[in-house]
Design an enzyme around this catalytic site. Structure first.
Site: not given
Ligand SMILES: Cc1cc2nc3c(=O)[nH]c(=O)nc-3n(C[C@H](O)[C@H](O)[C@H](O)COP(=O)(O)OP(=O)(O)OC[C@H]3O[C@@H](n4cnc5c(N)ncnc54)[C@H](O)[C@@H]3O)c2cc1C
Length: 560
Positions: A123, A245, A291, A352, A387
């Site tokens: 990538e 993005h 990007r 993003h 990032r």
């Molecule tokens: C379209 C897209 C494509 C991506 N592609 C990639 C990729 O290919 N590779 C990569 O490394 N990263 C990618 N990313 C980034 C990556 O997906 C995220 O950074 C990562 O999944 C974040 O994980 P997390 O566990 O921190 O949060 P999330 O997966 O966002 O989970 C957050 C959780 O917290 C909960 N929550 C939030 N606030 C509260 C609250 N107040 N009380 C209770 N629960 C709450 C939500 O309901 C959810 O369950 C992408 C992101 C997007 C949007």
């Protein structure tokens, strides 16, 4: 996993994890089975950004040389702002994380049907192929894998539709020493606030891209963890670095539909409304420029011409090619009435990824004893000013494990005595009288952030945003002080807090670097470092439990 609908609040647990994305679920699985773990999520168990990830998980699977290159790629992408120690630590831990996922039967794509060799993609920003993936749905497969493993764990309980409002800390209960003691949480379905008392608490709530009008993130990305951590007394850093993005479908009904960079890779061109191409005016590589440059060019055309969007055209490649190469994108666009085989698609850049967040150490531990922050909510020092693609899921896995290990080290230290936690008191607040205030402020905030704190910034625009955010902050706080909490109000209160942190960080950075580009400071300052825009929280305020306390907790004028 057990649902705990049968037990009554207040709840008590060893470890409270707020958020069920890659970071939260990894931590739950990495904790030993004799600890009671409670995962709460404001949505369904499968939620957040994790299932949306398409690309993959970066990991240096090619030995020592690959580790060294992955470190350098990360630091280069982050415009020299990442913390080298942290990068080294995360990159070295990468291969073991992939092995762990394989042990959980994550369906990674392999080189061939019969081989054990993972297929790795390359990538943007990576000097070689090192991104492990599950076809083009890595996030979905990762989520399914983690959820299945969590469901087999009797010590992990899950509460869905529970929105954490605020952390409970000893200092906010009047103690001189500090520690995180749990959280007040809105049980959305029962419409009541419950108390969760925990020995260790983790913010794993994802990013804050919903602060912007256009975003690729799901609705949950309202920066709750950053806002809760900040209010509780944690330092926050690098919030000015929001990754955009370049191409998201400009269609309100689509909410957040990404048009893959591969469309440009296959020859797609970006057009103004009059049909003229503009990328050759911005970069020698035109549509194939990095990007950030493409996003900045689109933004500048939109602002210069006062238009809503630009257009991405690949129709000249013909229906046969498009249907074969981009079946999912084509089908999705058709649902919204756009036929990319016949016409250009309206596109805008979209927020993003949130590079900054609650500051942590190498174990994901924050400034408050007993409080961790992991995943997109955290600022670990890995990303710096930008990032590197696919490093975020890696960060979720590495810090999910590290935080769990720290808890294992600390679990045998006898817990301190803390005062009783008072229950949430709603006796002096009433039902909201005008829900429209919340909707209106939500919209105004996200528009202001989009217009004034977007991809290309100026000090004047940032100051204008700050003034508007201050007004909104006061209004939202006033509303919060007088009315019962609702899901939308909790999110709006957090969004305005996070918007303020983004603007203040951007105003503090007197240079252009990585994702932060200021017309007033177009050069990079070689002496700047990642502590330049660290925000120190004001002294923790008393608990906003009763109406009077809530008013007393209003932001002071100089801060508001
Ligand atoms: C379209 C897209 C494509 C991506 N592609 C990639 C990729 O290919 N590779 C990569 O490394 N990263 C990618 N990313 C980034 C990556 O997906 C995220 O950074 C990562 O999944 C974040 O994980 P997390 O566990 O921190 O949060 P999330 O997966 O966002 O989970 C957050 C959780 O917290 C909960 N929550 C939030 N606030 C509260 C609250 N107040 N009380 C209770 N629960 C709450 C939500 O309901 C959810 O369950 C992408 C992101 C997007 C949007």
């Amino acid at each position: 996993m057990t649902a705990i609908t049968d037990t009554a609040p207040p709840y008590q647990t060893d470890v409270l994890i707020i958020g069920s994305g890659a970071a939260g679920l990894t931590m739950a699985l990495r904790l030993p089975e004799d600890l009671d773990v409670l995962v709460i999520t404001k949505g369904e168990l499968v939620g957040g950004s994790t299932p949306w990830a398409q690309g993959g998980i970066a990991a240096a699977l090619g030995g020592t040389e690959d580790v060294a290159q992955h470190v350098e790629d990360t630091i280069r992408a982050g415009a020299n702002l990442p913390d080298r120690n942290v990068v080294q630590h995360v990159v070295e831990a990468g291969p073991a994380q992939i092995e762990w996922l394989e042990s959980l039967h994550m369906p990674f794509t392999h080189e061939g049907d019969d081989t054990d060799t993972l297929h790795l993609t390359r990538e943007g920003g990576h000097s070689r192929r090192r991104v492990a993936h599950a076809a083009d749905h890595t996030g979905r497969s990762l989520t399914d894998t983690l959820v299945a493993a969590v469901q087999a764990r009797p010590n992990v309980r899950v509460l869905e539709h529970h929105n954490a409002i605020d952390l409970i800390t000893a200092r906010r209960l009047g103690e001189t020493r500090d520690a995180c003691l749990g959280a007040y949480v809105l049980d959305i379905k029962a419409d009541r606030v419950v108390t969760i008392r925990s020995r260790f608490t983790t913010l794993a709530t994802g990013g804050a891209a919903k602060a912007y009008l256009f975003t690729t993130n799901p609705d949950s990305a309202t920066g709750d963890g950053v806002a809760m951590g900040w209010r509780a007394g944690c330092r926050v850093a690098d919030m000015e670095f929001i990754q955009f993005h370049p191409t998201c479908l400009y269609e309100p009904r689509a909410k957040s539909f990404l048009i893959s960079e591969a469309v440009r890779g296959e020859g797609g061109v970006l057009l103004r409304p009059d049909g003229t191409r503009f990328m050759p005016d911005h970069h020698p590589d035109a549509e194939l420029a990095p990007r950030d440059i493409v996003a900045r060019a689109i933004d500048s055309e939109i602002k210069r011409l006062g238009i809503d969007c630009v257009y991405l055209d690949i129709s000249f490649k013909g229906r046969g090619f498009i249907e074969k190469r981009f079946p999912m994108i084509h089908e999705r666009c058709l649902e919204f009435g756009y036929d990319m085989t016949r016409e250009p698609l309206p596109v805008v850049p979209a927020a993003h990824y949130t590079c900054g967040g609650v500051m942590t150490d190498l174990d994901g531990h924050t400034d408050i004893p007993g409080l961790f922050a992991i995943g997109e909510t955290a600022h670990t020092g890995l990303h710096g000013a930008n990032r590197l693609a696919s490093n975020s899921l890696l960060e979720c896995l590495v810090f999910g494990e590290a935080a769990a290990s720290r808890i294992v080290e600390q679990r045998d230290i006898p817990p301190q005595e803390w005062p009783e936690i008072p229950p949430w008191d709603e006796s002096q607040v009433t039902d909201p009288d005008e829900a429209v205030v919340v909707t209106h402020n939500w919209d105004e905030l996200r528009r202001s952030m989009w217009s004034y704190v977007g991809i290309v910034r100026t000090t004047k625009r940032l100051s204008r945003a700050r003034a508007r955010i201050n007004l909104l902050r006061r209004e939202i706080h006033d509303y919060y002080a007088h009315f019962r909490v609702s899901n939308n109000l909790i999110e709006l209160r957090n969004l305005v807090e996070v918007a303020d942190l983004i603007v203040r960080s951007a105003l503090n950075r007197h240079e252009s670097r990585g994702l932060h580009y200021s017309r007033d400071f177009p050069e990079t300052n070689p002496r700047a470092d990642h502590f330049d825009t660290v925000l120190i929280p004001p002294p923790a305020r008393p608990y906003p439990i009763t109406r009077q306390d809530r008013s007393a907790g209003a932001p002071p004028p100089e801060e508001a």
